[in-house]
Motif scaffolding. Structure first.
Motif, PDB file in Angstrom:
ATOM      1  N   SER A  88      46.886  40.207  42.732  1.00 22.04           N
ATOM      2  CA  SER A  88      47.254  39.693  44.054  1.00 22.04           C
ATOM      3  C   SER A  88      47.241  40.821  45.074  1.00 22.04           C
ATOM      4  CB  SER A  88      48.656  39.076  44.034  1.00 22.04           C
ATOM      5  OG  SER A  88      48.746  38.097  43.037  1.00 22.04           O
ATOM      6  N   PHE A  89      47.800  41.950  44.660  1.00 20.05           N
ATOM      7  CA  PHE A  89      47.871  43.138  45.521  1.00 20.05           C
ATOM      8  C   PHE A  89      46.456  43.570  45.933  1.00 20.05           C
ATOM      9  CE2 PHE A  89      47.877  47.892  45.240  1.00 20.05           C
ATOM     10  CZ  PHE A  89      48.550  48.138  46.420  1.00 20.05           C
ATOM     11  N   ALA A  90      45.568  43.706  44.947  1.00 17.82           N
ATOM     12  CA  ALA A  90      44.203  44.174  45.237  1.00 17.82           C
ATOM     13  C   ALA A  90      43.434  43.131  46.047  1.00 17.82           C
ATOM     14  CB  ALA A  90      43.472  44.476  43.931  1.00 17.82           C
ATOM     15  N   SER A  91      43.590  41.850  45.700  1.00 25.88           N
ATOM     16  CA  SER A  91      42.853  40.802  46.423  1.00 25.88           C
ATOM     17  C   SER A  91      43.251  40.782  47.887  1.00 25.88           C
ATOM     18  CB  SER A  91      43.127  39.424  45.812  1.00 25.88           C
ATOM     19  OG  SER A  91      42.696  39.414  44.484  1.00 25.88           O
ATOM     20  N   LYS A  92      44.545  41.017  48.136  1.00 30.00           N
ATOM     21  CA  LYS A  92      45.046  41.018  49.521  1.00 30.00           C
ATOM     22  C   LYS A  92      44.390  42.144  50.317  1.00 30.00           C
ATOM     23  CE  LYS A  92      49.305  39.845  49.978  1.00 30.00           C
ATOM     24  NZ  LYS A  92      50.747  39.843  49.869  1.00 30.00           N
ATOM     25  N   ILE A  93      44.366  43.338  49.718  1.00 35.84           N
ATOM     26  CA  ILE A  93      43.771  44.505  50.399  1.00 35.84           C
ATOM     27  C   ILE A  93      42.264  44.278  50.611  1.00 35.84           C
ATOM     28  CG2 ILE A  93      43.104  46.915  49.990  1.00 35.84           C
ATOM     29  CD1 ILE A  93      45.803  47.410  48.824  1.00 35.84           C
ATOM     30  N   ILE A  94      41.608  43.750  49.584  1.00 36.57           N
ATOM     31  CA  ILE A  94      40.148  43.567  49.674  1.00 36.57           C
ATOM     32  C   ILE A  94      39.822  42.472  50.702  1.00 36.57           C
ATOM     33  CG2 ILE A  94      38.077  42.901  48.349  1.00 36.57           C
ATOM     34  CD1 ILE A  94      39.467  44.402  45.930  1.00 36.57           C
ATOM     35  N   LYS A  95      40.685  41.467  50.771  1.00 38.32           N
ATOM     36  CA  LYS A  95      40.480  40.433  51.797  1.00 38.32           C
ATOM     37  C   LYS A  95      40.558  41.058  53.203  1.00 38.32           C
ATOM     38  CE  LYS A  95      42.775  36.440  53.764  1.00 38.32           C
ATOM     39  NZ  LYS A  95      44.162  36.117  54.059  1.00 38.32           N
ATOM     40  N   ARG A  96      41.559  41.903  53.389  1.00 46.69           N
ATOM     41  CA  ARG A  96      41.713  42.544  54.719  1.00 46.69           C
ATOM     42  C   ARG A  96      40.557  43.486  55.016  1.00 46.69           C
ATOM     43  NH1 ARG A  96      47.941  44.021  54.091  1.00 46.69           N
ATOM     44  NH2 ARG A  96      48.807  41.938  54.262  1.00 46.69           N
ATOM     45  N   SER A  97      39.852  43.925  53.983  1.00 47.41           N
ATOM     46  CA  SER A  97      38.704  44.823  54.186  1.00 47.41           C
ATOM     47  C   SER A  97      37.391  44.048  54.250  1.00 47.41           C
ATOM     48  CB  SER A  97      38.636  45.840  53.045  1.00 47.41           C
ATOM     49  OG  SER A  97      39.796  46.612  52.979  1.00 47.41           O
ATOM     50  N   GLY A  98      37.448  42.722  54.274  1.00 47.91           N
ATOM     51  CA  GLY A  98      36.215  41.924  54.408  1.00 47.91           C
ATOM     52  C   GLY A  98      35.858  41.113  53.182  1.00 47.91           C
ATOM     53  N   GLY A  99      36.590  41.293  52.089  1.00 49.35           N
ATOM     54  CA  GLY A  99      36.364  40.477  50.889  1.00 49.35           C
ATOM     55  C   GLY A  99      35.272  41.004  49.978  1.00 49.35           C
ATOM     56  N   PHE A 100      34.979  40.230  48.952  1.00 51.21           N
ATOM     57  CA  PHE A 100      33.930  40.582  47.986  1.00 51.21           C
ATOM     58  C   PHE A 100      32.596  39.990  48.447  1.00 51.21           C
ATOM     59  CE2 PHE A 100      37.887  40.204  45.638  1.00 51.21           C
ATOM     60  CZ  PHE A 100      37.900  41.360  44.874  1.00 51.21           C
ATOM     61  N   THR A 101      31.517  40.711  48.140  1.00 52.48           N
ATOM     62  CA  THR A 101      30.189  40.095  48.279  1.00 52.48           C
ATOM     63  C   THR A 101      29.571  40.087  46.881  1.00 52.48           C
ATOM     64  OG1 THR A 101      29.297  42.257  48.847  1.00 52.48           O
ATOM     65  CG2 THR A 101      29.720  40.768  50.670  1.00 52.48           C
ATOM     66  N   THR A 102      28.899  39.015  46.561  1.00 51.22           N
ATOM     67  CA  THR A 102      28.383  38.908  45.190  1.00 51.22           C
ATOM     68  C   THR A 102      26.897  38.545  45.169  1.00 51.22           C
ATOM     69  OG1 THR A 102      28.836  36.551  44.948  1.00 51.22           O
ATOM     70  CG2 THR A 102      30.634  38.036  44.385  1.00 51.22           C
ATOM     71  N   THR A 103      26.273  38.843  44.048  1.00 47.90           N
ATOM     72  CA  THR A 103      24.876  38.466  43.818  1.00 47.90           C
ATOM     73  C   THR A 103      24.762  37.893  42.412  1.00 47.90           C
ATOM     74  OG1 THR A 103      24.290  40.473  45.019  1.00 47.90           O
ATOM     75  CG2 THR A 103      22.485  39.333  43.904  1.00 47.90           C
ATOM     76  N   ILE A 104      24.136  36.735  42.316  1.00 46.17           N
ATOM     77  CA  ILE A 104      23.829  36.161  40.999  1.00 46.17           C
ATOM     78  C   ILE A 104      22.392  36.567  40.694  1.00 46.17           C
ATOM     79  CG2 ILE A 104      23.364  33.998  39.776  1.00 46.17           C
ATOM     80  CD1 ILE A 104      26.148  33.688  40.237  1.00 46.17           C
ATOM     81  N   HIS A 105      22.189  37.353  39.668  1.00 48.29           N
ATOM     82  CA  HIS A 105      20.824  37.831  39.383  1.00 48.29           C
ATOM     83  C   HIS A 105      20.003  36.747  38.679  1.00 48.29           C
ATOM     84  CE1 HIS A 105      21.948  41.853  40.701  1.00 48.29           C
ATOM     85  NE2 HIS A 105      23.086  41.616  40.086  1.00 48.29           N
ATOM     86  N   GLN A 106      20.563  36.129  37.668  1.00 47.95           N
ATOM     87  CA  GLN A 106      19.927  35.009  36.980  1.00 47.95           C
ATOM     88  C   GLN A 106      21.054  34.127  36.424  1.00 47.95           C
ATOM     89  OE1 GLN A 106      19.940  38.048  35.460  1.00 47.95           O
ATOM     90  NE2 GLN A 106      17.886  38.869  35.287  1.00 47.95           N
ATOM     91  N   ARG A 107      20.659  32.999  35.854  1.00 45.87           N
ATOM     92  CA  ARG A 107      21.691  32.171  35.217  1.00 45.87           C
ATOM     93  C   ARG A 107      21.032  31.411  34.053  1.00 45.87           C
ATOM     94  NH1 ARG A 107      26.695  30.256  33.594  1.00 45.87           N
ATOM     95  NH2 ARG A 107      26.318  28.106  33.112  1.00 45.87           N
ATOM     96  N   GLN A 108      20.764  32.133  32.992  1.00 45.58           N
ATOM     97  CA  GLN A 108      20.212  31.510  31.783  1.00 45.58           C
ATOM     98  C   GLN A 108      20.906  32.100  30.561  1.00 45.58           C
ATOM     99  OE1 GLN A 108      15.931  32.037  31.874  1.00 45.58           O
ATOM    100  NE2 GLN A 108      15.677  30.447  33.403  1.00 45.58           N
ATOM    101  N   MET A 109      20.993  31.298  29.506  1.00 45.92           N
ATOM    102  CA  MET A 109      21.559  31.805  28.254  1.00 45.92           C
ATOM    103  C   MET A 109      20.408  32.156  27.302  1.00 45.92           C
ATOM    104  SD  MET A 109      24.717  31.910  28.763  1.00 45.92           S
ATOM    105  CE  MET A 109      25.304  32.276  27.116  1.00 45.92           C
ATOM    106  N   ILE A 110      20.722  33.021  26.325  1.00 44.82           N
ATOM    107  CA  ILE A 110      19.696  33.468  25.381  1.00 44.82           C
ATOM    108  C   ILE A 110      20.053  32.971  23.978  1.00 44.82           C
ATOM    109  CG2 ILE A 110      18.626  35.511  24.311  1.00 44.82           C
ATOM    110  CD1 ILE A 110      19.402  37.045  26.900  1.00 44.82           C
ATOM    111  N   GLY A 111      19.065  32.399  23.297  1.00 42.29           N
ATOM    112  CA  GLY A 111      19.242  32.038  21.885  1.00 42.29           C
ATOM    113  C   GLY A 111      18.315  32.897  21.045  1.00 42.29           C
ATOM    114  N   GLN A 112      18.703  33.137  19.792  1.00 41.33           N
ATOM    115  CA  GLN A 112      17.856  33.954  18.911  1.00 41.33           C
ATOM    116  C   GLN A 112      17.570  33.204  17.619  1.00 41.33           C
ATOM    117  OE1 GLN A 112      20.462  37.502  18.496  1.00 41.33           O
ATOM    118  NE2 GLN A 112      18.661  38.647  19.174  1.00 41.33           N
ATOM    119  N   VAL A 113      16.308  33.246  17.190  1.00 38.04           N
ATOM    120  CA  VAL A 113      15.982  32.853  15.816  1.00 38.04           C
ATOM    121  C   VAL A 113      15.499  34.130  15.143  1.00 38.04           C
ATOM    122  CG1 VAL A 113      14.620  31.364  14.309  1.00 38.04           C
ATOM    123  CG2 VAL A 113      15.292  30.559  16.586  1.00 38.04           C
ATOM    124  N   ILE A 114      16.178  34.504  14.074  1.00 37.71           N
ATOM    125  CA  ILE A 114      15.870  35.792  13.428  1.00 37.71           C
ATOM    126  C   ILE A 114      15.151  35.524  12.100  1.00 37.71           C
ATOM    127  CG2 ILE A 114      16.865  37.945  12.532  1.00 37.71           C
ATOM    128  CD1 ILE A 114      19.262  37.211  14.541  1.00 37.71           C
TER     129      ILE A 114
END
Ligand code: HMG
Length: 425
Positions: A88-114
């Motif tokens: 809560s403490f960190a979120s409050k400070i980060i909000k006052r500094s403009g908040g978080f910016t995020t990037t989603i690079h991809q959104r897929q899961m990986i399966g393996q057959v070995i």
């Protein structure tokens, strides 16, 4: 309606629940919240084996987490004191500094057959790649419902391992949409086992999802104004330098890196648990990612920008978050958690989880390089003792101050100080 969160920490659970009525919750969620409704035993008995009952943990809230310009109130489930306060403490400070910016690079899961005992690795690799489209079709036929929802197996790669067992692994990338997709991916991989044995003229060892979700990477960043480190500018600059050093040291020493990353997962696990997500899978992927350069390293990077007088934080993690599937629809508290957040999709949940990991790391590092971790803990402990001793709201402040001066901080001391305070005034 915007909620005024001032003094949230000092309210009773009933008062906090009342305040949350200001959120646009469904009638069902409001009822769950007001009644503190728990997982029904009959459902618990369906979720795991040999069930005896239910097991409770504190369900908390980290308000006002600003991510990509939008405010979220993030539910946390954790038994560890000071985790919610720190987030809560960190979120409050980060909000006052403009908040978080995020990037989603991809959104897929990986399966393996070995596969193993592959006599000609290169030939097998080529044969499998030549039938890539057919194999992807087979995978999709094994789980048609995800194809109907717009997802499904998307790509396939082959890796060979020249050693005694001559291993060959087939990696399949699957768009699992809103689910984490373990069942879906496992079903698809099992459907590919026999055809792959035939194509490669080898034996299959196993078919399973990989929790090293490198096709689901998410980055969160924040830029914290120097003034939030200390009111004294010189001291703030000194702390900024120490924060940067803390992040550097976690990159070169695995003993520190392990604790550094544990602090990050304090928040990610607590939110994942509240949201009914598979926190073991998220942790496993995170720790594997921390070792991607060949040694185990701290996951966050902190630098200082002298031009803007800001501390810059960055965290990238595999984040296979889910908004559907698993136990998400079964547990009333989990439904409530999603509703409190406004029922965001899986990508938004992933952004939130990585952001809160960065916030949690900031709070821990700030405490570590300044007052030390025990000071915050002792302050919280003193508050708990004050409440346990029966202090009224107006008595809590003086009692906490007095307790912090004591050599032995315990309930008996708190009760004695409270009695003295009442007798003297
Ligand atoms: P403080 O500056 O003494 O707090 O920090 P404060 O009383 O001045 O309050 C400041 C704000 O903190 C509050 O603002 C709240 O947002 C929050 P306000 O509401 O007053 O406007 N806050 C609270 N929120 C909810 N309940 C509370 C509460 N108290 C403050 N009771 C604080 C105190 C604990 C926040 C700070 O010392 C801190 O962040 N410490 C770090 C604690 C931490 O990381 N704990 C995790 C467990 S330790 C661990 O496992 C990880 C670690 O090993 C990782 C690593 O090594 O990297 C440390």
């Amino acid at each position: 309606m915007t909620i005024n969160w001032t003094g949230f920490a000092k309210k009773t659970p009933e008062e906090r629940r009342e305040l949350l009525q200001g959120l646009p919750l469904s009638d069902q969620s409001s009822a769950i919240l007001q009644a503190d409704q728990q997982l029904p035993l009959a459902i618990a008995n369906q979720m795991a084996e040999h069930v005896l009952g239910r097991f409770s943990l504190p369900f908390s809230l980290v308000p006002d987490v600003l991510v990509d310009g939008q405010l979220y109130h993030l539910p946390f489930v954790t038994e560890e004191p000071s985790v919610v306060a720190a987030a809560s403490f960190a979120s409050k400070i980060i909000k006052r500094s403009g908040g978080f910016t995020t990037t989603i690079h991809q959104r897929q899961m990986i399966g393996q057959v070995i596969l193993y005992d592959v006599s000609d690795l290169e030939q097998a690799r080529q044969n499998i790649l030549a039938q890539k489209e057919d194999l992807l079709d087979l995978a999709n036929q094994a789980y048609p419902s995800i194809v109907k929802r717009g997802g499904g197996a998307r790509d396939l790669e082959v890796k060979t391992y020249q050693d005694q067992a001559n291993f060959l692994a087939v990696f399949v990338k699957v768009d699992t949409q809103e689910a984490m997709g373990a069942n879906m991916v496992n079903t698809m991989m099992e459907a590919l086992k026999f055809p792959l044995e035939q194509i490669s003229q080898a034996k299959s060892l196993m078919a399973i999802l990989s929790n090293y979700a490198t096709e689901s990477l998410v980055t969160a960043k924040c830029a914290i104004d120097l003034r939030f480190l200390s009111r004294d500018k010189k001291e703030a600059r000194h702390l900024a330098d120490k924060l940067v050093l803390a992040s550097q040291f976690a990159k070169i020493d695995p003993y520190r890196a392990s604790t550094h990353n544990k602090g990050i997962f304090n928040g990610i696990d607590a939110a994942s648990l509240a949201l009914g997500n598979d926190w073991r899978a998220i942790e496993a992927g995170g720790h594997a990612y921390a070792s991607r350069h060949g040694s185990y390293q701290g996951l966050t990077t902190w630098t200082y920008c002298p031009e803007k007088e800001q501390v810059l934080g960055e965290l990238t993690l595999p984040m296979p978050a889910a908004s559907k599937g698993g136990s998400i629809g079964l547990n009333p508290s989990v439904q409530l958690a999603h509703d409190i957040l406004g029922n965001p999709d899986a990508k938004t949940l992933a952004k939130l989880l990585v952001s809160i990991g960065l916030a949690q790391n900031f709070a821990a590092l700030k405490a570590l390089v300044s007052t030390g971790i025990q000071s915050g803990h002792m302050k919280l402990h003193a508050k708990s003792l004050a409440l346990l001793a029966g202090a009224e709201e107006h008595e809590t402040g003086p009692l906490v101050q007095a307790l912090l001066q004591e050599q032995h901080m315990n309930l008996a001391t708190a009760q004695k100080i409270l009695t003295d305070l009442r007798n003297n005034g």
